[in-house]
Design a protein around this motif. Structure first.
Motif, PDB file in Angstrom:
ATOM      1  N   LYS A 234     -22.041 -10.818 -23.468  1.00  0.00           N
ATOM      2  CA  LYS A 234     -22.961 -11.075 -22.362  1.00  0.00           C
ATOM      3  C   LYS A 234     -24.409 -10.963 -22.783  1.00  0.00           C
ATOM      4  N   GLU A 235     -24.674 -10.264 -23.887  1.00  0.00           N
ATOM      5  CA  GLU A 235     -26.037 -10.226 -24.401  1.00  0.00           C
ATOM      6  C   GLU A 235     -26.516 -11.605 -24.830  1.00  0.00           C
TER       7      GLU A 235
ATOM      8  N   GLU B   6     -26.130 -14.306 -23.150  1.00  0.00           N
ATOM      9  CA  GLU B   6     -26.478 -15.145 -21.997  1.00  0.00           C
ATOM     10  C   GLU B   6     -27.994 -15.240 -21.884  1.00  0.00           C
TER      11      GLU B   6
ATOM     12  N   LEU C 290     -23.411  -3.812 -21.160  1.00  0.00           N
ATOM     13  CA  LEU C 290     -24.077  -4.703 -22.096  1.00  0.00           C
ATOM     14  C   LEU C 290     -25.426  -4.126 -22.483  1.00  0.00           C
ATOM     15  N   ASP C 291     -25.978  -4.749 -23.535  1.00  0.00           N
ATOM     16  CA  ASP C 291     -27.328  -4.430 -24.004  1.00  0.00           C
ATOM     17  C   ASP C 291     -27.466  -2.938 -24.337  1.00  0.00           C
TER      18      ASP C 291
ATOM     19  N   LYS D 288     -26.998  -1.382 -19.871  1.00  0.00           N
ATOM     20  CA  LYS D 288     -27.088  -2.039 -18.575  1.00  0.00           C
ATOM     21  C   LYS D 288     -25.697  -2.121 -17.948  1.00  0.00           C
TER      22      LYS D 288
ATOM     23  N   ASN E  98     -24.205 -12.772 -15.657  1.00  0.00           N
ATOM     24  CA  ASN E  98     -23.597 -11.545 -16.172  1.00  0.00           C
ATOM     25  C   ASN E  98     -24.576 -10.714 -16.977  1.00  0.00           C
ATOM     26  N   LYS E  99     -25.813 -11.150 -16.989  1.00  0.00           N
ATOM     27  CA  LYS E  99     -26.879 -10.414 -17.661  1.00  0.00           C
ATOM     28  C   LYS E  99     -28.030 -10.328 -16.672  1.00  0.00           C
TER      29      LYS E  99
END
Length: 1471
Positions: free
Chosen positions: A368-369, A371, A408-409, A425, A681-682
């Protein structure tokens, strides 16, 4: 294509440029298939003619490859057969672009069609046929190009010769034919300022920004300046806020200098952050970018990747084909890839490849990072081209059903030797149940062993990881957990070393090849000096798990290496405790753990070195250990707007007072499905996002959540539903251009709004004009540089007595539309008429089935005197001009009117005229036809007063679009005093709230909904209505308990008295006070109270009333702040009557214990006019007797009375005066007796008879007309006639005075009026009136006209018949039927004869006339007596005799038979 794409699609970061047409893809493929062949063919053809090939970037390639081509100067390169540049050829002549390409517009189009045709044929024909066709086409093109170049060269040489011969006469100072126009653009949009300059010699043009000259070479890629054939332009690429300025263009030659100005305003989308792509990296020399061999490269990005969707764990490739013209071998452009404007570098996650004509980015393992918005930038020596599209990454399937998605992230915020703070996140998908927390895992670099760092899940998206080994590097990952299970792990973080930041900086500083940094010491450190205290100590971060402190080192320079001790103390005490007792820290940042949650601490720091420990810093304020960061509030209103066929732009209001906001998650759902899918999603850190991948034609609703480290907010309210379809377009052209005023050098124009506004509000209009000389129009000139918002504009700087034409263009958010058709030709001359000019801008509002509202603006030209009124004309749309008629006879003062009494469904047109003292002026333009029809779903403004007394006007619209707005006005003008009104809009509803209602608010309030089919309504607030609303408002501010009924009194059984009232509604906390004569009474023997809170009935009862109970009774109610009371005054006659009635009821109660009358004796009249005396009895038994009496004398009636029926009756069949009297019924048994009396004397008898008369009257038939031999008779029948009935006959509403000629009478049940020998004077209306003591009953008949004529004719006929019957000849009598006589006897018969005139008498025997002789003597004497005598009868006289009398009225006969017998015969017969 770029002209048809809305601006925010072209320039917004998320625009999906992959939705290109199939035609564009086809042309690109044709170009790729034929580019090499065309190049080699051109080279060979040119080599045969000159040995060199002259090539240029013609308009053909430009139109094929670039939707928005850049205007670059054409260059001419000499290349060999391998396309290697070997020199530069200066063209013999350079004309316009048409000449530079060597093709005219028609020829170029034909070449384009030919090229496309050949490309299609390449799929079906052999290479030989293709080559032959292309060679023929190329030869024709070259021949035509050469001829045209030669012709234009001659023209150019002739013009140059003419200029040299007449140089002095042609020289003039610069003049701006078209000045630059101001622009307002969105951020990251390109803008072009252009102008047209004339002058000789050719002026030199320089562009300035805020009076500073612009140098395109100093800002490569930012500014582009072009000058072509007197048209000069300045292009500003990817505008930002710094480009907001005033721009000046200066033109100068030997004859003078002239400047023109234009402003550029750069706007940004609400809530959007500053995001800029980094400047391209390129080789820069002292003089700017190198243009090799004088080449200007044209870069085109084709075969582009579109908006893409992937899933975690998959591999995705993004690619574009890049065409650079001219194509140079071994030329390498700079190709860069960006994600969310961040430059990407090759890594294990991203691989980049350039094949010479195609750029590819491969995402090896999607997370997802990954995106975000991906941008390809291709930079050449002449500039750069970019292309962007969004990539969406969906979550991988959860390993455990219902488990959340992966975080994510993951990154490290702070690293020290003994801790590292990890942040991440939260995911958009929680798996269906809320996330309980997160687990953080660590792994030492070089190993594969993951260790869970926390035993219990943490909800805060930051966590300090401790227990690390100093100097070692770690990577981290995070997993989310809910009640269903644990998510997949996130992508691992970048490696980070556990060491002091100062040591890390020192290591980085000594590693010059790694970072390029060199540490330079300013001076040698001083020895033996104790450092001073640190400064600016503050708590930069505080959670329940840790607190982070930061400070600045002491200000002295040259101190020996300083380290720090951190101390803490509980707030409220002065007991300081050193935290790092063993080793002081080296960096000015420190994290504290193991603090008691909920306690407040203060902190301070000391510096130390080898010389000692310094003084402590100033302590911090008290800090309570706990999560200081709150979960953000839900975002505000969410507004979706259309974008493309598969995407929607969603914008929302930012969360209020959100701290450390990470971004927002957007979810969408098809209306009615109740299934929500994440759109991203981000998290995005803007308040506007384009949601892609939607289904065309479906309606979606959206909601948004905000995210920070503390968690995810609640969902915002759902947005309005929006249909997925393409967005707005530029508006259609305006129309109906007219002149409102004309003076010597200017004219005021007016026009009508475009029929199609493109789905967005019109932002302004641009007006152009041109002079018309002898019917030949000239060139168009701009009248206004800045758009005008009104549909009227004054065009200045015109020439008197010249003719002009005008055109208008409309602009909206999508751009400027095409111009209108040229207007009629108008003469610029000053108007001198005394009457006003035409009104303008007529608008129709509030169209209904029978009415509408017409608005207009007053004329610009007032005439000799000010305008003092208006007249409105109306006609049906399809009616002729003669059908115009006025709506108002008296001039209107206002510029609006409501037109009523329209025919439903009919279409009407309107026009308006203004008047002043001089008279009525010109008529306005006619409106478009509008039907008088209430559209389905139309609603009206509703006035409302809420519970707090606030008065508001409310309007709802059910057919709104996403761009619709509610526009409120007073008297059809914008609100001037906004302090008196507050406008509130929510969804499809809007209201205006009166802040301080008063007389200033009286007027007509209207509401218009934009971007609908005319949804509007109005409400007139008059003085009376305002007064009514203020009364209601007062009642709501000071509420009273509503009562269904006020306090009343009634009598119950046994004469008990009940006081009661009923309230509308009261709560369980309501209470009542019962007051008598200002004294509160309570429950006791005398008073019984009851309060039923379910029904609201409140009552108080008393057994009886005494004189002491006379007074005022009051019930006082209270329910919260609402109160009410109701009183009842019982004094004087009112109280005495109630007391008397109470006593009577008590007596009645006891009376009814024995036989009694339920209904006392009364009478009724049946339809047959029979009088029935009746009474209803109760509590009877067999032994009970009922006796009837009249005038105290018992009446014998049926002894077998049916008491079970409960009714006693006495019938009087034909009532008369003798039946008058006093009737009495006595009920008696062993329990007692009861008596009922009915007085039928005097007035009682009159009332009874009047009822009888009323029944008789109602039974009467309609009055009819008949004729007799005496005259005309009017009559009616009744069912029963009574001698006491009073009847009055009327003639012409006057009672008739009877005489011998006019009589009345009764025959049986017939009542008649006889008019003897009627005449025309007797014609008229007759009536018979029955008296019944009340209003009576009247039957009428009209004896006139045909009715009289018919009756009179019938009377005449009957009269004549009667006369004839009375005077005709008659045989009155005297003759026997048979006469038997003895022979020889004398027979003498006599009869009476009547008739007038005297009849003739004839005698017959056996039907034969006989005459008088001696034997038979016939006589007729006195005209009355006829005699028949036979002196001596014989047998021959036997026979049938007749007498016949006759006159003019008739004939009658009398017959008799004579039989003569002989005596002997008679005797023999006897025997």
């Amino acid at each position: 294509m770029s002209g048809s794409i809305p601006f925010y699609q072209k320039h917004h970061l998320h625009y999906d440029r992959g939705y290109r047409s199939k035609e564009t893809q086809s042309k690109v493929s044709q170009y790729q298939a034929s580019s090499r062949y065309s190049a080699s063919g051109s080279a060979s053809a040119a080599t045969r003619s000159r040995g060199l090939n002259v090539s240029s970037h013609s308009g053909l390639e430009e139109s094929r490859l670039s939707p928005s081509p850049k205007r670059a100067k054409p260059t001419y390169l000499a290349v060999d057969k391998d396309n290697q540049i070997i020199g530069y050829v200066v063209p013999i002549f350079r004309g316009s672009q048409e000449f530079a390409t060597g093709l005219s517009d028609t020829e170029e189009a034909r070449v384009r069609d030919t090229a496309a045709y050949m490309a299609r044929r390449d799929l079906f024909t052999s290479g030989l046929e293709m080559e032959r066709s292309e060679l023929i086409s190329r030869k024709e093109t070259m021949r035509e190009s050469a001829e045209r170049i030669t012709l234009n060269k001659r023209i150019h040489e002739h013009e140059e010769h003419f200029k040299r011969m007449n140089e002095d006469s042609l020289m003039h100072a610069p003049e701006f034919v078209i000045k630059p126009r101001s622009h307002t653009v969105w951020e990251k949009q390109c803008v072009r300022l252009h102008c047209t300059v004339s002058g000789w010699p050719d002026p030199r043009v320089v562009w300035y920004k805020n009076n500073v000259a612009l140098d395109p070479l100093a800002n490569p890629g930012k500014y582009k300046v072009e000058s072509r054939y007197s048209v000069h332009s300045l292009e500003i690429n990817k505008c930002d806020f710094d480009d907001t300025a005033q721009y000046r263009v200066s033109a100068m030659n030997s004859q003078g200098e002239l400047s023109a100005f234009a402003s550029v305003v750069v706007k940004r989308f609400k809530g959007e952050m500053d995001e800029f792509l980094p400047a391209p990296r390129r080789a820069i020399t002292e003089v700017g970018p190198v243009s090799e061999y004088g080449i200007t490269f044209q870069t085109h990005i084709v075969d582009k990747f579109g908006v893409s969707f992937g899933r975690e764990g998959e591999t995705m490739s993004l690619g574009c084909t890049v065409i650079i013209y001219p194509a140079l071998h071994r030329y390498q452009p700079e190709v860069e890839w960006y994600r969310d404007d961040v430059l990407l570098s090759p890594s294990k996650w991203t691989h980049m490849h350039w094949s010479g004509d195609r750029a590819t980015l491969t995402l090896t393992h999607l997370n997802k990072e990954d995106e975000g918005l991906y941008t390809l930038r291709v930079t050449t020596k002449s500039g750069y081209e970019t292309y962007s599209a969004y990539v969406f990454v969906r979550d991988a399937d959860a390993e455990v059903e219902g488990a959340p998605a992966a975080p994510l992230d993951v990154r490290c915020l702070d690293a020290n030797k003994d801790y590292i703070i990890v942040a991440w996140k939260q995911p958009a998908v929680d798996g269906g149940s809320s996330i309980l927390g997160y687990f953080v895992d660590r792994c030492e670099v070089g190993t594969t062993h993951w260790i869970q760092c926390n035993d219990t899940p943490v909800k805060f998206a930051r966590f300090p990881v401790t227990g690390l080994v100093e100097g070692r590097s770690y990577i981290f990952r995070v997993r989310a957990v809910n009640k269903s299970g644990i998510s997949r792990p996130s992508r691992v973080s970048e490696p980070v070393a556990a060491m002091d930041p100062a040591d890390r900086a020192r290591m980085r500083g000594t590693s010059a090849p790694w970072t390029g940094q060199i540490i330079v010491t300013e001076e040698e450190p001083a020895e033996g000096i104790v450092p001073s205290k640190p400064c600016d100590l503050q708590v930069t971060e505080a959670t329940k798990n840790y607190v982070v402190l930061s400070w600045k080192p002491p200000g002295e320079k040259g101190l020996e290496g300083v380290m720090y001790y951190v101390e803490k103390c509980v707030s409220g005490t002065d007991s300081w405790q050193r935290v790092n007792t063993e080793i002081p820290v080296k960096s000015p940042r420190f994290a504290l753990f193991d603090l008691a949650e909920g306690k407040a601490y203060r902190f301070r720091v000391r510096c130390c070195n080898s010389a000692g420990v310094g003084e402590p810093s100033d302590p911090t304020e008290a800090t309570t250990v706990g999560d200081k960061l709150d979960i953000p509030s839900a975002p505000g209103k969410v507004i979706p707007t259309r974008n493309t066929d598969t995407s929607v732009v969603v914008s929302w209001e930012a969360s209020c007072d959100a701290k450390e906001l990470v971004g927002y998650y957007i979810e969408g759902s098809i209306v009615g499905s109740n299934v929500w899918e994440p759109c991203n999603n981000k998290p995005v850190n803007v308040t506007r996002f384009i949601c892609h991948g939607l289904i065309t034609g479906e309606k979606y609703v959206f909601r948004v959540r905000a995210v920070n480290a503390a968690g995810i907010s609640q969902f915002s309210q759902e947005s309005e539903a929006v249909e997925v379809k393409a967005a707005i377009a530029s508006p259609a052209p305006p129309y109906g251009i007219t002149i409102l005023e004309c003076v010597r050098d200017s004219m005021v124009l007016a026009w009508k709004q475009p029929t199609f506004i493109g789905g967005a509000d019109i932002t302004g209009y641009f007006v152009d004009y041109r002079e018309v000389i002898d019917g030949v129009p000239g060139k168009w000139h701009e009248a206004n540089i800045k758009a005008v918002s009104e549909r009227a504009y004054r065009v200045s700087d015109l020439k008197e007595n010249k003719k002009y034409q005008f055109q208008v263009r409309a602009a909206n958010m999508a751009g400027v539309g095409i111009p209108s058709l040229p207007s009629n030709t108008f003469l610029c001359e000053e108007w001198t008429i005394a009457v006003p000019g035409p009104p303008h801008d007529l608008q129709i509002r509030e169209a209904r089935n029978d009415s509408l509202v017409l608005l207009w603006k007053p004329p610009v030209y007032q005439g000799r005197d000010p305008v003092n009124g208006f007249y409105v004309d109306i006609k049906e749309a399809d009616a002729p001009e003669e059908a115009w008629r006025g709506v108002n006879t008296k001039a209107l003062e206002k510029t609006y009117t409501k037109i009523k009494d329209l025919k439903e469904g009919e279409k009407y047109v309107f026009r308006v005229r203004a008047q002043n003292k001089a008279g009525v002026g010109k008529v306005s333009d006619v409106t478009e036809p509008v039907p008088a029809l209430t559209k389905p779903g139309t609603k009206e403004i509703v006035v409302d007063v809420d519970d707090d007394g606030v008065i508001s006007l409310n309007f709802e619209c059910g057919n709104m679009t996403p761009d619709s707005k509610f526009v409120w006005s007073k008297n059809y003008e914008d609100f001037t005093d906004t302090s008196r009104l507050t406008t509130e809009t929510k969804g499809t509803k809007s209201k205006v709230v009166f802040n301080r209602p008063g007389e200033e608010d009286i007027g007509v309030y209207s509401c218009l909904v934009t971007h609908t089919d005319g949804a509007s309504s109005s409400y007139t607030l008059s003085e009376e209505e305002l007064k009514r609303l203020l009364e209601i408002s007062h009642d709501h501010k000071f509420p009273i308990i509503p009562l269904k009924s006020d306090l009343a009194v009634e009598l119950l059984e046994k004469g008990r008295v009940r006081f009661w009232l009923q309230a509308e509604k009261m709560s369980n906390n309501g209470k009542v006070d019962y007051v008598f004569n200002d004294n509160v009474v309570s429950q006791g023997e005398k008073y019984k109270m009851n309060f039923d809170k379910n029904t609201g009935v409140i009552e108080m009862t008393m057994e009886s009333l005494t004189p002491a109970d006379e007074g005022t009774y009051t019930f006082q109610l209270q329910d919260g702040k609402a109160t009410n009371q109701s009183s009842l005054v019982l004094i004087g006659d009112v109280f005495k009557q109630l007391q008397k009635e109470s006593e009577f009821q008590r007596k009645e109660y006891f009376r009814k214990q024995g036989p009694h009358f339920i209904e006392y004796l009364s009478w009724e009249v049946t339809p047959e006019c029979c009088v029935v005396l009746k009474c209803k009895v109760g509590n009877m038994k067999k032994e009970t007797s009922a006796l009837w009496h009249k005038d105290r004398h018992q009446i014998k009636v049926d002894e077998h009375l049916g008491f079970a029926e409960g009714v006693l009756k006495l019938e009087i069949a034909q009532i008369s005066k003798k039946d008058a009297g006093v009737y009495e019924v006595i009920l008696k048994d062993d329990r007692g007796q009861d008596t009922s009396t009915l007085n039928l004397t005097d007035q009682g008898f009159k009332d009874l008879m009047n009822e009888v008369f009323s029944v008789i009257a109602n039974s009467s038939t309609p009055l009819k007309i008949t004729s007799t031999d005496e005259g005309i008779r009017l009559y009616t029948f009744v069912s029963y006639y009574n001698d006491l009935l009073q009847v009055t006959w009327h003639y012409k509403d006057s009672a008739i005075a009877f005489s011998d000629r006019i009589k009345s009478g009764v025959v049986g049940e017939q009542l008649w009026l006889q008019i003897t020998e009627p005449t025309e004077k007797d014609m008229g209306k007759y009536a018979i009136e029955f008296y019944d003591g009340k209003g009576g009953l009247r039957r009428t008949v009209d004896l006139s006209g045909q009715a009289f004529d018919d009756a009179f004719a019938e009377f005449q006929r009957l009269k004549a018949a009667a006369i004839a019957e009375r005077n005709r000849a008659r045989v009155a009598g005297g003759l026997p039927d048979v006469v038997t006589i003895q022979e020889g006897k004398a027979l003498n018969l006599t009869c009476n004869i009547s008739g007038n005139p005297v009849p003739e008498v004839t005698w017959l025997k056996n039907d034969r006339e006989i005459t008088s002789d001696e034997h038979c003597i016939l006589k007729f004497e006195s005209g009355k007596f006829a005699s028949f005598t036979i002196t001596g009868v014989n047998t021959s006289d036997s026979g049938k005799y007749s007498i016949l009398v006759k006159n003019k009225y008739g004939t009658e006969s009398g017959d008799f038979t004579v039989s003569v017998f002989i005596p002997e015969e008679a005797g023999g017969k006897k025997k």
